[in-house]
Design a protein around this motif. Structure first.
Motif, PDB file in Angstrom:
ATOM      1  N   ALA A  92       0.801  -1.234   0.000  1.00  0.00           N
ATOM      2  CA  ALA A  92       0.000   0.000   0.000  1.00  0.00           C
ATOM      3  C   ALA A  92       0.828   1.275   0.000  1.00  0.00           C
ATOM      4  CB  ALA A  92      -0.982   0.005   1.174  1.00  0.00           C
ATOM      5  N   ALA A 141      -0.702   4.517  -1.249  1.00  0.00           N
ATOM      6  CA  ALA A 141      -1.726   5.212  -0.449  1.00  0.00           C
ATOM      7  C   ALA A 141      -1.111   6.191   0.540  1.00  0.00           C
ATOM      8  CB  ALA A 141      -2.582   4.193   0.292  1.00  0.00           C
ATOM      9  N   VAL A 144       0.687   5.536   5.904  1.00  0.00           N
ATOM     10  CA  VAL A 144      -0.534   5.033   5.279  1.00  0.00           C
ATOM     11  C   VAL A 144      -1.473   4.605   6.383  1.00  0.00           C
ATOM     12  CG1 VAL A 144      -1.522   3.157   3.895  1.00  0.00           C
ATOM     13  CG2 VAL A 144       0.582   4.297   3.142  1.00  0.00           C
ATOM     14  N   LEU A 203      -5.174   2.929   6.519  1.00  0.00           N
ATOM     15  CA  LEU A 203      -6.248   2.339   5.730  1.00  0.00           C
ATOM     16  C   LEU A 203      -7.022   1.345   6.571  1.00  0.00           C
ATOM     17  CD1 LEU A 203      -4.468   1.319   2.389  1.00  0.00           C
ATOM     18  CD2 LEU A 203      -6.102   3.180   2.666  1.00  0.00           C
ATOM     19  N   TYR A 252      -5.906  -2.547  -2.526  1.00  0.00           N
ATOM     20  CA  TYR A 252      -4.450  -2.481  -2.651  1.00  0.00           C
ATOM     21  C   TYR A 252      -3.758  -3.849  -2.721  1.00  0.00           C
ATOM     22  CZ  TYR A 252      -4.899   2.496  -1.979  1.00  0.00           C
ATOM     23  OH  TYR A 252      -5.239   3.809  -2.158  1.00  0.00           O
TER      24      TYR A 252
END
Length: 759
Positions: free
Chosen positions: A230, A233, A243, A245, A254
């Motif tokens: 990821a 992101a 990141v 998430l 992802y």
């Protein structure tokens, strides 16, 4: 395996090296195993290794003997070894291999020394950043994704492996499969854009291209899936940033391209720099062990990114280098890149009981297994051949493939009044910082290519037969040129048409090149406004490694073409499209926003409870004050030189739970030129227990349409294609109404229908 063979190529390297290899414990143990499985031999080698030698098999460093480009691409470390010092480390068993070295000559010297002088004679592993070509350079990966042609990506990867393997390279740090939904992120150019399905397809293709039929072949190079996970992101599109998430988004958006790459057979992966939900990926046991090893059953090796383990100290996750080594290793990172932390601390950590010896042995076993799969225990010199390196470099076939890939990567965004294709008889003014010159052609992530060998725009246009061509820079990339605009205006007035070559330089895109405003730089905008004021028709050629927010005269230009960084055959490929030798067929793998402030922006967003309406703006809706909740040029968009229409949708009313339906539309070319249309299938689940995106790409198909031709395109849908992750993060789908579009982009209507999924 009945015997260990030494090739004639290796024999030419000297009787002393052969004798040393033939007498080495590694070869003897593996030969004694005869037809037995390699793991028995590996276990026997492990039994002879000291803790320091085991740690050495898990330490990978940048080559001390490397080119200037390679040195510039990675941050320098102080007190790095000389080549002779690194050679001594390799002989002493302190290194498993090196990366970004200086070709076959360097690799041969290192491998000879290890095979002659080291205690166990375990072959070195040679790695490199072969991101979009080795000596022959192909379009940057996101440009190649604009082809929507995974087979093309497989062929360019195969050619890159063919060249790189001849230079002694066993392992490439590619493909990058990070989904990039924030165009401020510089590393957008390394991936396949914003869509998960497209990312999966290109990850699979690139792994298969690099690794070929089997890893032991002399033209096979081991692929590395990166950056796990990821990295795309990163908050604010800022490289190396945090990141945060949900596990749902991580797994649904992802992670699928990583899994696709590993499922395709990639035997290595790279931990990402970023943290995920507070835990650096390099020290993330949930990611490396539970997901990668336990769920996905990945058998290969995981390497840190460049000093990624050491960087956990600055992140506030590790106390010091020793602690960082412990955390990374116990999390599941088998190999340390560049920091030397494993070489410095792993043996001591094992002796102290902080790291179980069985865990150390497991990682060493994985590394030795990979070396075996690459054929290095059979022949340590199998890919090291200076003559073959030269013979395979920039062949006619490779350059032809580079030109084809570049042609298919070009995206026509706008073509008002059919300004394109151009007539070679027209007086053409090439204007802009990228109008000519051997610079900014290959792209940001090239270690072994040379811009001086690439074809620039002016050369390509002239070679295509243009009769009258003037070339005027007008401005620099990020700075004005004294008198530049006046000269450009004069050139425009003397021409029939202006080709304005503007955009980003190689240093504005790529790693560590995050931008807060993804616009054309101000000096180039001033140039564009002045040239537009002449009233001459303008074709804008954008050079870019990300989606851009267009404005002013650039946005208003009657023709706009995305040309990315196209590599060795840049000028020829652009000219081929400009003059209609080939038609534009690329489509955007990412969204071009109206404004930079929309980022992160992607087509597969949620509707929200207050969706922005079609038509006039309404208050208190999910929209910006100055821009619609839409892209200026959406994912999947791209024009042709034909006139394409969509009609006659056929969508059955119901899809049975265990059945299938065929949806179709008629695609017509009413223009006077043949074209290739990319027909795209999108769906939306209107009501679900977990809200779904406004559209999701499910399939696409390319059509070749002659003038006046029509063809019916059919897609098959099943329940499996409608699944999403439910509340328990397991795949599910629920009965209900689904929208389906067969359309030329994620934002176009095309043709639309609905069906009911019934149990």
């Amino acid at each position: 395996m009945t015997d260990i063979t030494i090739s004639r190529r290796a024999a030419l390297l000297g009787a002393g090296t052969i004798a040393a290899w033939a007498a080495s414990p590694a070869r003897a143990l593996l030969s004694a195993a005869a037809d037995a499985a390699l793991p028995a031999g590996i276990e026997a080698i492990l039994a002879r290794m000291t803790l320091e030698e085991k740690a050495g098999q898990l330490q990978l460093n940048a080559a001390a003997w490397s080119g200037g480009i390679a040195t510039g691409l990675n941050p320098p470390t102080t007190g790095g070894p000389s080549f002779e010092g690194q050679l001594a480390d390799a002989v002493a068993g302190k290194l498993t291999g090196v990366f970004n070295g200086n070709g076959a000559v360097m690799a041969r010297r290192m491998q000879q020394a290890v095979m002659r002088e080291s205690r166990l004679k375990i072959p070195l592993l040679f790695a490199a950043d072969v991101i979009h070509g080795h000596r022959t350079i192909f379009p940057v990966p996101v440009a190649e994704a604009a082809s929507f042609d995974p087979d093309l990506a497989m062929r360019t990867a195969r050619m890159a492996a063919y060249e790189a393997a001849a230079a002694g390279i066993d392992w490439t740090f590619f493909p990058m499969v990070d989904i990039a939904r924030d165009q401020r992120w510089g590393r957008t150019m390394e991936g396949a854009g914003e869509d998960t399905l497209l990312g999966q397809m290109f990850a699979t293709a690139r792994v298969r291209g690099f690794q070929g039929k089997q890893l032991g072949d002399i033209d096979a190079v081991m692929a590395c899936i990166k950056h796990f996970a990821a990295y795309g992101a990163a908050e604010s599109g800022l490289d190396y940033n945090s990141v945060d998430l949900s596990e749902r988004t991580l797994r649904e958006v992802y992670l699928p391209p990583y899994k696709a790459g590993f499922d395709a057979g990639a035997m290595s992966g790279m931990a990402s720099f970023n943290e995920i939900n507070g835990v650096p990926a390099t020290g993330n046991a949930w990611l490396m062990q539970q997901v990668l090893r336990d769920e996905w059953k990945f058998p290969g090796i995981i390497v840190s990114d460049y000093t990624g383990d050491e960087e956990m100290i600055a992140a506030g996750f590790a106390k010091d280098g020793k602690d960082a080594a412990r955390l990374a290793f116990l999390a599941g990172v088998d190999m340390s890149m560049q920091s030397n932390l494993y070489a410095l601390h792993l043996a001591e950590l094992v002796r102290e009981g902080a790291v179980p010896q069985a865990t150390l042995d497991r990682s060493v076993r994985r590394v030795l297994m990979v070396k075996h799969r690459l054929g290095l225990f059979d022949d340590p010199f199998r890919r090291i051949d200076a003559k073959r390196e030269t013979a395979r470099s920039r062949t006619k076939a490779a350059l032809a493939l580079s030109r084809e890939a570049a042609q298919k990567s070009i995206v026509l965004l706008r073509n008002d009044g059919d300004l394109l294709p151009l007539d070679p008889a027209q007086r053409i003014a090439l204007i802009g910082p990228f109008a000519s010159g051997q610079h900014d052609l290959n792209g940001p992530w090239v270690v072994y290519g040379d811009n001086n060998q690439a074809i620039d725009l002016a050369t390509g246009v002239k070679a295509a037969g243009a009769r009258t061509v003037s070339v005027t820079p007008g401005s620099g990339v990020e700075e004005p040129i004294a008198g530049g605009i006046d000269a450009a205006v004069a050139a425009a007035r003397a021409a029939d048409v202006v080709v304005l070559a503007i955009g980003e330089s190689e240093t504005m895109s790529g790693e560590a090149q995050s931008r807060t405003s993804i616009t054309v730089p101000a000096p180039q905008m001033a140039l564009a406004e002045a040239v537009a004021a002449t009233g001459k028709p303008i074709v804008v050629l954008l050079k870019n490694g990300r989606g851009l927010a267009l404005d002013g005269a650039v946005k208003a230009a009657p023709a706009i073409v995305v040309t990315w960084f196209l590599g060795s055959e840049t000028g020829h490929a652009i000219a081929d499209v400009l003059f209609g030798k080939v038609g534009p067929s690329g489509r955007l793998p990412l969204s071009f926003p109206h404004e930079s402030g929309q980022e992160p922006y992607y087509y597969a967003h949620k509707a929200t409870g207050r969706p922005a309406p079609d038509g006039p703006r309404q208050p208190y809706k999910a929209q910006w004050r100055t821009s619609p909740n839409a892209a200026l040029y959406p994912f999947g968009h791209g024009l042709t030189y034909g006139k394409v229409g969509y009609a006659a949708a056929n969508v059955p009313a119901t899809l049975a739970w265990d059945g299938r339906i065929e949806v179709s539309a008629t695609i017509s070319n009413t223009g006077t030129r043949a074209c290739e249309e990319l027909v795209q299938l999108y769906i939306r689940d209107r009501v679900a227990s977990i809200t779904r995106p406004v559209r999701e790409l499910k399939a696409f198909r390319r059509l070749a349409l002659a003038p006046g031709a029509s063809e019916t395109v059919r897609f098959t849908l099943t329940r499996a294609q409608l699944e999403f992750l439910g509340g328990d993060l397991r795949p599910t789908v629920e009965p209900g109404t689904f929208d389906v579009w067969i359309a030329p982009s994620a934002q176009a209507d095309g043709v639309h229908g609905t069906f009911e999924l019934v149990r």
